[in-house]
Motif scaffolding. Structure first.
Motif, mmCIF file in Angstrom:
data_model
loop_
_atom_site.group_PDB
_atom_site.id
_atom_site.type_symbol
_atom_site.label_atom_id
_atom_site.label_comp_id
_atom_site.label_asym_id
_atom_site.label_seq_id
_atom_site.Cartn_x
_atom_site.Cartn_y
_atom_site.Cartn_z
ATOM 1 N N TRP A 117 0.828 -1.203 0.000
ATOM 2 C CA TRP A 117 0.000 0.000 0.000
ATOM 3 C C TRP A 117 0.866 1.259 0.000
ATOM 4 O O TRP A 117 0.555 2.229 -0.693
ATOM 5 N N VAL A 118 1.951 1.267 0.770
ATOM 6 C CA VAL A 118 2.846 2.433 0.799
ATOM 7 C C VAL A 118 3.386 2.695 -0.600
ATOM 8 O O VAL A 118 3.433 3.846 -1.058
ATOM 9 N N ALA A 119 3.779 1.639 -1.303
ATOM 10 C CA ALA A 119 4.274 1.797 -2.675
ATOM 11 C C ALA A 119 3.175 2.338 -3.594
ATOM 12 O O ALA A 119 3.408 3.252 -4.395
ATOM 13 N N ILE A 120 1.972 1.795 -3.471
ATOM 14 C CA ILE A 120 0.857 2.265 -4.298
ATOM 15 C C ILE A 120 0.534 3.722 -3.988
ATOM 16 O O ILE A 120 0.343 4.531 -4.894
ATOM 17 N N TRP A 121 0.495 4.086 -2.697
ATOM 18 C CA TRP A 121 0.178 5.466 -2.304
ATOM 19 C C TRP A 121 1.224 6.434 -2.848
ATOM 20 O O TRP A 121 0.888 7.532 -3.296
ATOM 21 N N ALA A 122 2.490 6.025 -2.833
ATOM 22 C CA ALA A 122 3.550 6.878 -3.372
ATOM 23 C C ALA A 122 3.401 7.022 -4.884
ATOM 24 O O ALA A 122 3.560 8.126 -5.431
ATOM 25 N N ILE A 123 3.073 5.940 -5.564
ATOM 26 C CA ILE A 123 2.905 5.994 -7.022
ATOM 27 C C ILE A 123 1.702 6.846 -7.404
ATOM 28 O O ILE A 123 1.722 7.529 -8.437
ATOM 29 N N LEU A 124 0.664 6.850 -6.572
ATOM 30 C CA LEU A 124 -0.524 7.662 -6.873
ATOM 31 C C LEU A 124 -0.218 9.148 -6.958
ATOM 32 O O LEU A 124 -0.956 9.906 -7.587
ATOM 33 N N ALA A 125 0.892 9.582 -6.363
ATOM 34 C CA ALA A 125 1.292 10.988 -6.456
ATOM 35 C C ALA A 125 1.590 11.371 -7.907
ATOM 36 O O ALA A 125 1.431 12.531 -8.287
ATOM 37 N N ARG A 126 1.986 10.418 -8.710
ATOM 38 C CA ARG A 126 2.271 10.689 -10.128
ATOM 39 C C ARG A 126 1.007 11.080 -10.898
ATOM 40 O O ARG A 126 1.095 11.697 -11.952
ATOM 41 N N PHE A 127 -0.152 10.744 -10.357
ATOM 42 C CA PHE A 127 -1.403 11.060 -11.033
ATOM 43 C C PHE A 127 -1.984 12.397 -10.602
ATOM 44 O O PHE A 127 -2.989 12.831 -11.136
ATOM 45 N N HIS A 128 -1.366 13.039 -9.626
ATOM 46 C CA HIS A 128 -1.806 14.367 -9.214
ATOM 47 C C HIS A 128 -1.229 15.384 -10.206
ATOM 48 O O HIS A 128 -0.100 15.233 -10.648
ATOM 49 N N PRO A 129 -1.994 16.419 -10.568
ATOM 50 C CA PRO A 129 -1.492 17.399 -11.554
ATOM 51 C C PRO A 129 -0.143 18.027 -11.186
ATOM 52 O O PRO A 129 0.683 18.260 -12.054
ATOM 53 N N GLN A 130 0.105 18.290 -9.897
ATOM 54 C CA GLN A 130 1.391 18.855 -9.482
ATOM 55 C C GLN A 130 2.336 17.784 -8.919
ATOM 56 O O GLN A 130 3.355 18.116 -8.320
ATOM 57 N N ARG A 131 1.963 16.536 -9.084
ATOM 58 C CA ARG A 131 2.761 15.392 -8.615
ATOM 59 C C ARG A 131 3.076 15.483 -7.130
ATOM 60 O O ARG A 131 4.196 15.259 -6.706
ATOM 61 N N GLN A 132 2.067 15.786 -6.362
ATOM 62 C CA GLN A 132 2.237 15.803 -4.915
ATOM 63 C C GLN A 132 1.408 14.692 -4.297
ATOM 64 O O GLN A 132 0.514 14.144 -4.931
ATOM 65 N N PHE A 133 1.746 14.360 -3.057
ATOM 66 C CA PHE A 133 1.000 13.316 -2.377
ATOM 67 C C PHE A 133 -0.423 13.796 -2.130
ATOM 68 O O PHE A 133 -0.673 14.966 -1.885
ATOM 69 N N TRP A 134 -1.363 12.868 -2.180
ATOM 70 C CA TRP A 134 -2.772 13.232 -2.091
ATOM 71 C C TRP A 134 -3.146 13.802 -0.726
ATOM 72 O O TRP A 134 -3.984 14.689 -0.638
ATOM 73 N N HIS A 135 -2.512 13.329 0.331
ATOM 74 C CA HIS A 135 -2.848 13.901 1.633
ATOM 75 C C HIS A 135 -2.410 15.365 1.704
ATOM 76 O O HIS A 135 -3.059 16.167 2.364
ATOM 77 N N ASP A 136 -1.333 15.724 0.996
ATOM 78 C CA ASP A 136 -0.935 17.133 0.934
ATOM 79 C C ASP A 136 -1.949 17.950 0.144
ATOM 80 O O ASP A 136 -2.298 19.065 0.539
ATOM 81 N N ALA A 137 -2.417 17.404 -0.956
ATOM 82 C CA ALA A 137 -3.417 18.120 -1.760
ATOM 83 C C ALA A 137 -4.694 18.341 -0.957
ATOM 84 O O ALA A 137 -5.264 19.438 -0.973
ATOM 85 N N TRP A 138 -5.127 17.333 -0.239
ATOM 86 C CA TRP A 138 -6.354 17.451 0.562
ATOM 87 C C TRP A 138 -6.174 18.399 1.742
ATOM 88 O O TRP A 138 -7.121 19.067 2.165
ATOM 89 N N ALA A 139 -4.958 18.465 2.293
ATOM 90 C CA ALA A 139 -4.698 19.343 3.441
ATOM 91 C C ALA A 139 -4.379 20.773 3.015
ATOM 92 O O ALA A 139 -4.289 21.653 3.854
#
Length: 166
Positions: A117-139
């Motif tokens: 899951w940690v690997a998947i969560w880190a890879i999901l950052a590549r799908f964010h427009p600014q390539r940031q972690f999703w918890h950062d985007a939500w916060a």
């Protein structure tokens, strides 16, 4: 991710001190006694650590790797935003821990699930427009590269700097 790993290494000391403090204050002799209370205590201690340092801009590991947490406008974050970021950062661990608990998985399978899951969560950052972690985007926060500006030497009071040219 290297900063994240280094942060984990530093957190070992925080956990050790928090565990020692908890066991001393609660007179716990066996590590399995008061386990849930200890986990809650460590959760709060982690929250205090991260909220305190993030509100100042950087944790100790972030200073080493020249990373700073800021809001979406580049300003330092408030303690409230740091607390929100702390709560949302548990997305790194809560989903696999919840699944492990629901399915009553053995520790080894739970660990593999968590690492996956940690690997998947880190890879999901590549799908964010600014390539940031999703918890950062939500916060409403971002991680930026930050090199502390060099301090300029000021002359002692009453002295002036003289430049010589040849």
């Amino acid at each position: 991710m290297a900063c994240w790993m280094y942060e984990g290494l530093l957190m070992f000391g925080v956990v050790f001190i928090a565990g020692y403090l908890f066991s001393t204050l609660s007179q716990t002799r066996n590590a399995l006694d008061n386990r849930h209370a200890l986990q809650a205590f460590v959760f709060v201690i982690f929250g205090i650590y991260f909220v305190w340092f993030w509100a100042k801009g950087q944790t100790l590991a972030m200073k080493t790797w020249h990373i700073r947490v800021v809001d979406v406008h580049g300003a330092p974050i408030t303690q409230q935003r740091a607390l929100l970021r702390y709560a949302l950062s548990w997305m790194w661990f809560l989903p696999p821990l919840g699944v492990s608990w629901l399915l009553d998985l053995p520790a080894t399978k739970g660990a593999v699930l968590t690492l996956g899951w940690v690997a998947i969560w880190a890879i999901l950052a590549r799908f964010h427009p600014q390539r940031q972690f999703w918890h950062d985007a939500w916060a409403g926060t971002r991680l930026v590269t930050w090199i502390t500006p060099a301090k300029t030497k000021r002359p002692a009071p009453g002295k002036t700097l003289v430049s010589r040219s040849s």
